[in-house]
Scaffold this active site. Sequence first.
Site, PDB file in Angstrom:
ATOM      1  N   HIS A 177       5.609   4.506  12.714  1.00 23.12           N
ATOM      2  CA  HIS A 177       5.597   4.727  11.088  1.00 23.12           C
ATOM      3  C   HIS A 177       6.852   5.263  10.560  1.00 23.12           C
ATOM      4  O   HIS A 177       6.530   6.845   9.665  1.00 23.12           O
ATOM      5  CB  HIS A 177       4.167   4.918  10.386  1.00 23.12           C
TER       6      HIS A 177
ATOM      7  N   ARG B  13       1.134  -0.798  -0.273  1.00 23.57           N
ATOM      8  CA  ARG B  13      -0.037   0.039   0.205  1.00 23.57           C
ATOM      9  C   ARG B  13       0.721   1.512  -0.023  1.00 23.57           C
ATOM     10  O   ARG B  13       0.661   1.905  -1.087  1.00 23.57           O
ATOM     11  CB  ARG B  13      -0.905  -0.188   1.226  1.00 23.57           C
ATOM     12  N   ASP B  14       2.015   1.366   1.120  1.00 25.30           N
ATOM     13  CA  ASP B  14       2.281   3.214   1.375  1.00 25.30           C
ATOM     14  C   ASP B  14       3.085   3.046   0.580  1.00 25.30           C
ATOM     15  O   ASP B  14       3.730   3.972  -0.226  1.00 25.30           O
ATOM     16  CB  ASP B  14       2.809   2.871   2.313  1.00 25.30           C
TER      17      ASP B  14
ATOM     18  N   HIS C 266       9.567   6.785   8.196  1.00 25.42           N
ATOM     19  CA  HIS C 266       9.478   6.822   6.400  1.00 25.42           C
ATOM     20  C   HIS C 266      10.927   7.557   6.713  1.00 25.42           C
ATOM     21  O   HIS C 266      11.533   7.930   7.215  1.00 25.42           O
ATOM     22  CB  HIS C 266       8.532   8.199   5.385  1.00 25.42           C
TER      23      HIS C 266
ATOM     24  N   CYS D  72       4.461   9.909  -0.542  1.00 25.39           N
ATOM     25  CA  CYS D  72       3.348   9.470  -0.164  1.00 25.39           C
ATOM     26  C   CYS D  72       2.883  10.042  -0.958  1.00 25.39           C
ATOM     27  O   CYS D  72       3.584  11.623  -1.366  1.00 25.39           O
ATOM     28  CB  CYS D  72       2.899  10.265   1.733  1.00 25.39           C
TER      29      CYS D  72
ATOM     30  N   ASN E  46       8.781   4.334   2.848  1.00 25.40           N
ATOM     31  CA  ASN E  46       8.878   3.743   4.455  1.00 25.40           C
ATOM     32  C   ASN E  46      10.347   2.524   4.933  1.00 25.40           C
ATOM     33  O   ASN E  46      11.333   2.717   3.676  1.00 25.40           O
ATOM     34  CB  ASN E  46       8.043   2.815   4.453  1.00 25.40           C
TER      35      ASN E  46
HETATM   36  P1  HMG Z   1     -13.253  14.760  -1.571  1.00 29.28           P
HETATM   37  O1  HMG Z   1     -12.953  15.081  -3.032  1.00 29.28           O
HETATM   38  O2  HMG Z   1     -13.127  15.506  -1.183  1.00 29.28           O
HETATM   39  O3  HMG Z   1     -14.731  13.446  -1.672  1.00 29.28           O
HETATM   40  O4  HMG Z   1     -12.034  13.728  -0.879  1.00 29.28           O
HETATM   41  P2  HMG Z   1     -16.098  13.611  -2.303  1.00 29.28           P
HETATM   42  O5  HMG Z   1     -17.056  12.937  -0.910  1.00 29.28           O
HETATM   43  O6  HMG Z   1     -15.814  14.944  -2.332  1.00 29.28           O
HETATM   44  O7  HMG Z   1     -16.389  12.977  -3.569  1.00 29.28           O
HETATM   45  C1  HMG Z   1     -15.219  13.260  -4.443  1.00 29.28           C
HETATM   46  C2  HMG Z   1     -14.452  11.734  -5.561  1.00 29.28           C
HETATM   47  O8  HMG Z   1     -14.240  10.839  -5.594  1.00 29.28           O
HETATM   48  C3  HMG Z   1     -16.264  11.427  -5.672  1.00 29.28           C
HETATM   49  O9  HMG Z   1     -16.182  10.866  -7.417  1.00 29.28           O
HETATM   50  C4  HMG Z   1     -16.509  10.422  -4.775  1.00 29.28           C
HETATM   51  O10 HMG Z   1     -17.453   9.521  -5.288  1.00 29.28           O
HETATM   52  C5  HMG Z   1     -14.918  10.081  -4.784  1.00 29.28           C
HETATM   53  P3  HMG Z   1     -16.915  11.722  -8.962  1.00 29.28           P
HETATM   54  O11 HMG Z   1     -18.469  11.485  -7.906  1.00 29.28           O
HETATM   55  O12 HMG Z   1     -15.657  12.844  -8.444  1.00 29.28           O
HETATM   56  O13 HMG Z   1     -16.340  10.591  -9.704  1.00 29.28           O
HETATM   57  N1  HMG Z   1     -14.872   9.390  -3.864  1.00 29.28           N
HETATM   58  C6  HMG Z   1     -14.493   8.033  -3.633  1.00 29.28           C
HETATM   59  N2  HMG Z   1     -14.049   7.491  -4.540  1.00 29.28           N
HETATM   60  C7  HMG Z   1     -13.462   6.156  -4.221  1.00 29.28           C
HETATM   61  N3  HMG Z   1     -12.909   5.750  -2.779  1.00 29.28           N
HETATM   62  C8  HMG Z   1     -13.220   6.410  -1.625  1.00 29.28           C
HETATM   63  C9  HMG Z   1     -13.826   7.285  -2.370  1.00 29.28           C
HETATM   64  N4  HMG Z   1     -14.192   8.893  -2.091  1.00 29.28           N
HETATM   65  C10 HMG Z   1     -14.819   9.940  -2.527  1.00 29.28           C
HETATM   66  N5  HMG Z   1     -13.280   6.286  -0.372  1.00 29.28           N
HETATM   67  C11 HMG Z   1     -10.856  11.712   0.070  1.00 29.28           C
HETATM   68  C12 HMG Z   1     -11.969  12.794   0.051  1.00 29.28           C
HETATM   69  C13 HMG Z   1     -10.368  11.382   1.319  1.00 29.28           C
HETATM   70  C14 HMG Z   1     -11.836  10.826  -0.538  1.00 29.28           C
HETATM   71  C15 HMG Z   1      -9.546  12.075  -1.002  1.00 29.28           C
HETATM   72  O14 HMG Z   1      -9.531  12.973  -0.404  1.00 29.28           O
HETATM   73  C16 HMG Z   1      -8.950  10.808  -1.648  1.00 29.28           C
HETATM   74  O15 HMG Z   1      -9.363  10.186  -1.467  1.00 29.28           O
HETATM   75  N6  HMG Z   1      -7.649  11.053  -0.503  1.00 29.28           N
HETATM   76  C17 HMG Z   1      -6.779   9.916  -1.183  1.00 29.28           C
HETATM   77  C18 HMG Z   1      -5.680  10.268  -0.280  1.00 29.28           C
HETATM   78  C19 HMG Z   1      -4.359   9.661   0.114  1.00 29.28           C
HETATM   79  O16 HMG Z   1      -4.715   8.057  -0.638  1.00 29.28           O
HETATM   80  N7  HMG Z   1      -3.024   9.279   0.295  1.00 29.28           N
HETATM   81  C20 HMG Z   1      -2.479   8.895   0.607  1.00 29.28           C
HETATM   82  C21 HMG Z   1      -2.831   7.356   1.290  1.00 29.28           C
HETATM   83  S1  HMG Z   1      -2.262   8.546   3.362  1.00 29.28           S
HETATM   84  C22 HMG Z   1      -0.293   7.982   3.449  1.00 29.28           C
HETATM   85  O17 HMG Z   1       0.723   7.544   1.992  1.00 29.28           O
HETATM   86  C23 HMG Z   1       0.262   8.390   4.992  1.00 29.28           C
HETATM   87  C24 HMG Z   1       0.251   7.294   5.476  1.00 29.28           C
HETATM   88  O18 HMG Z   1       1.148   6.086   5.160  1.00 29.28           O
HETATM   89  C25 HMG Z   1       0.557   7.505   6.880  1.00 29.28           C
HETATM   90  C26 HMG Z   1       2.097   8.679   6.110  1.00 29.28           C
HETATM   91  O19 HMG Z   1       3.224   7.607   6.143  1.00 29.28           O
HETATM   92  O20 HMG Z   1       2.192  10.305   7.108  1.00 29.28           O
HETATM   93  C27 HMG Z   1      -0.871   6.791   6.204  1.00 29.28           C
HETATM   94 MG    MG Z   2       3.640   6.904   4.716  1.00 35.94          MG
END
Ligand code: HMG
Ligand code: MG
Length: 311
Positions: free
Chosen positions: A216, A24-25, A218, A249, A258
């Site tokens: 966690h 995933r990450d 990086h 990320c 990571n």
């Molecule tokens: P948004 O645009 O505010 O959401 O996004 P929305 O509810 O207004 O929806 C907009 C569109 O997204 C719609 O589609 C929804 O259906 C779709 P449209 O009508 O435009 O075609 N949608 C989705 N589709 C699939 N699955 C879903 C989903 N939700 C909405 N779950 C949202 C809000 C959170 C969804 C968006 O900002 C997003 O997906 N962000 C992704 C962030 C992400 O994945 N970041 C990387 C992971 S975090 C990370 O790596 C950090 C970590 O490792 C720890 C660290 O190292 O810090 C964990």
């Molecule tokens: Mg991470």
Amino acid sequence: MDSSLLTAQPGLPGFVKIVEVGPRDGLQNEATVLSTEVKIDFINQLSLAGFSTIEAASFVSPKWVPQMAASTDIMAGIRRHPGVIYSALTPNMKGFEAALEAGVNEVVIFGSASEAFSQKNINCSIAESIGRFRSVADAAKDNHLRLRGSISCSFGCPYQGEVSAQSVADVVKQLRDLGCDEIDIADTIGVGTPRHVQTVMTYAAREFSVDALSGHFHDTYGQALANIYASLEVGIHIFHSSVGGLGGCPYAKGATGNVATEDVLFLMQGLGIETGIDLHKVVDAGQFISRQIGRKAVSRAGNALAARGTV
Ligand code: HMG
Ligand code: MG
């Protein structure tokens, strides 16, 4: 050195849980988009290596993170190993429902200790994110799924700079109140250093059991192994890592992968700390996925052991 002669140093834990987050990450931020078949093969190799938890998927918007778009197919295609917890990111109910349908064992709600990063990563404030997470948390409990919370930018933010230990503790408290079984303290951009890490972990442990907090890290600035050791000293015994040092990320510019799982396992072996994981199989998986991506693994121990042809 014969590591079987070692027992863990007094004050350090005898066992550490490693959560493998490479699928995933790691893969979410690799420029090379791998086929679903390769990702499934990768997870199957990890399942046989002895991890108790593998972060296998992410049910987020495919417009935001295209690399994770095949999560449903991946979850359907993997061979599940008995006892392994397969987890997935679920930022909202849409993500939760897809994860439930896909049969994940643990869902991850992911917030931030930095307001600026929360906006960039999940398009809402910290307070709004907690509101969204509440329905996911309740649904997880109703469906008897494990619930994990993750806190990005716990040691610094690419947009706002400094992040206080107290603001991390504030989010820990809110995730605890949502019912999280485990909470990850994440160094998204790898700027933490050992004393700082100990301070933040100590603040976090005032709000949540130290036994269920994880590190966690990086490895952007090369501090991750030192930070893991510093965390062990203050009682943390769950760590996340990516085979081959995959990843980064997508919403933290310049963030690298990571800490490499092979490096963490080599450290644990040297400290006489059990992990239940087969380093040899992990080295093979790291070399496999790095070949698929078309570059050398970002793991010093992994590459050294692969070059020697022995673990
Ligand atoms: P948004 O645009 O505010 O959401 O996004 P929305 O509810 O207004 O929806 C907009 C569109 O997204 C719609 O589609 C929804 O259906 C779709 P449209 O009508 O435009 O075609 N949608 C989705 N589709 C699939 N699955 C879903 C989903 N939700 C909405 N779950 C949202 C809000 C959170 C969804 C968006 O900002 C997003 O997906 N962000 C992704 C962030 C992400 O994945 N970041 C990387 C992971 S975090 C990370 O790596 C950090 C970590 O490792 C720890 C660290 O190292 O810090 C964990
Ligand atoms: Mg991470």
